[in-house]
Design a protein around this motif. Structure first.
Motif, short mmCIF file in Angstrom:
data_model
loop_
_atom_site.label_atom_id
_atom_site.label_comp_id
_atom_site.label_asym_id
_atom_site.label_seq_id
_atom_site.Cartn_x
_atom_site.Cartn_y
_atom_site.Cartn_z
N GLN A 20 0.82 -1.20 0.00
CA GLN A 20 0.00 0.00 0.00
C GLN A 20 0.86 1.26 0.00
O GLN A 20 0.56 2.22 -0.69
N SER A 21 1.96 1.27 0.73
CA SER A 21 2.82 2.46 0.73
C SER A 21 3.47 2.66 -0.63
O SER A 21 3.61 3.80 -1.10
N LEU A 24 0.66 4.05 -2.95
CA LEU A 24 0.38 5.47 -2.68
C LEU A 24 1.52 6.34 -3.18
O LEU A 24 1.29 7.47 -3.64
N LYS A 26 3.30 5.74 -5.85
CA LYS A 26 3.09 5.85 -7.30
C LYS A 26 1.99 6.85 -7.62
O LYS A 26 2.11 7.64 -8.56
N LEU A 27 0.92 6.84 -6.84
CA LEU A 27 -0.17 7.79 -7.08
C LEU A 27 0.27 9.22 -6.82
O LEU A 27 -0.12 10.14 -7.53
N LYS A 28 1.09 9.43 -5.80
CA LYS A 28 1.57 10.78 -5.48
C LYS A 28 2.51 11.30 -6.56
O LYS A 28 2.60 12.51 -6.78
N ILE A 36 -10.89 9.59 -6.94
CA ILE A 36 -11.00 8.52 -5.96
C ILE A 36 -12.46 8.35 -5.57
O ILE A 36 -13.16 9.34 -5.34
N CYS A 58 -9.27 3.96 -6.90
CA CYS A 58 -8.77 5.04 -7.75
C CYS A 58 -9.32 4.82 -9.15
O CYS A 58 -9.05 3.80 -9.78
N ILE A 65 -7.26 1.17 -3.60
CA ILE A 65 -6.30 1.80 -2.71
C ILE A 65 -6.39 1.22 -1.30
O ILE A 65 -5.38 0.97 -0.65
N HIS A 66 -7.61 1.00 -0.84
CA HIS A 66 -7.78 0.50 0.53
C HIS A 66 -9.03 -0.36 0.60
O HIS A 66 -10.03 -0.08 -0.05
#
Length: 78
Positions: A20-21, A24, A26-28, A36, A58, A65-66
């Motif tokens: 997950q980190s 995230l 990659k998305l940032k 979202i 997303c 994402i979660h």
């Protein structure tokens, strides 16, 4: 059963946290805006909604994402 509770579940949890980190991150790093959306699902009508599943998705880059499973705890005060 002891093996699953003490060894396997923590490994799955740690893998999911790491994944997950990275996701995230990659998305940032995207240069465009992202969309979202979230959704939840509970027991059907007429039944007690003791459990629920929540998902955050997303839409721009198709990925979840979660995801979370929750148990509702209700307390009645008399």
């Amino acid at each position: 059963m002891f093996f699953f509770q003490t060894k396997l579940f923590p490994l799955i949890y740690l893998y999911r946290q790491k994944y997950q980190s990275q996701m995230l991150g990659k998305l940032k790093s995207l240069q465009t805006c992202i969309t979202i959306a979230g959704d939840s699902r509970h027991d059907s009508m007429g039944h007690s909604a003791k459990f629920g599943a929540y998902t955050i998705f997303c839409c721009t880059v198709p990925m979840i994402i979660h995801f979370s499973l929750v148990q509702v705890k209700t307390e009645f005060v008399a």
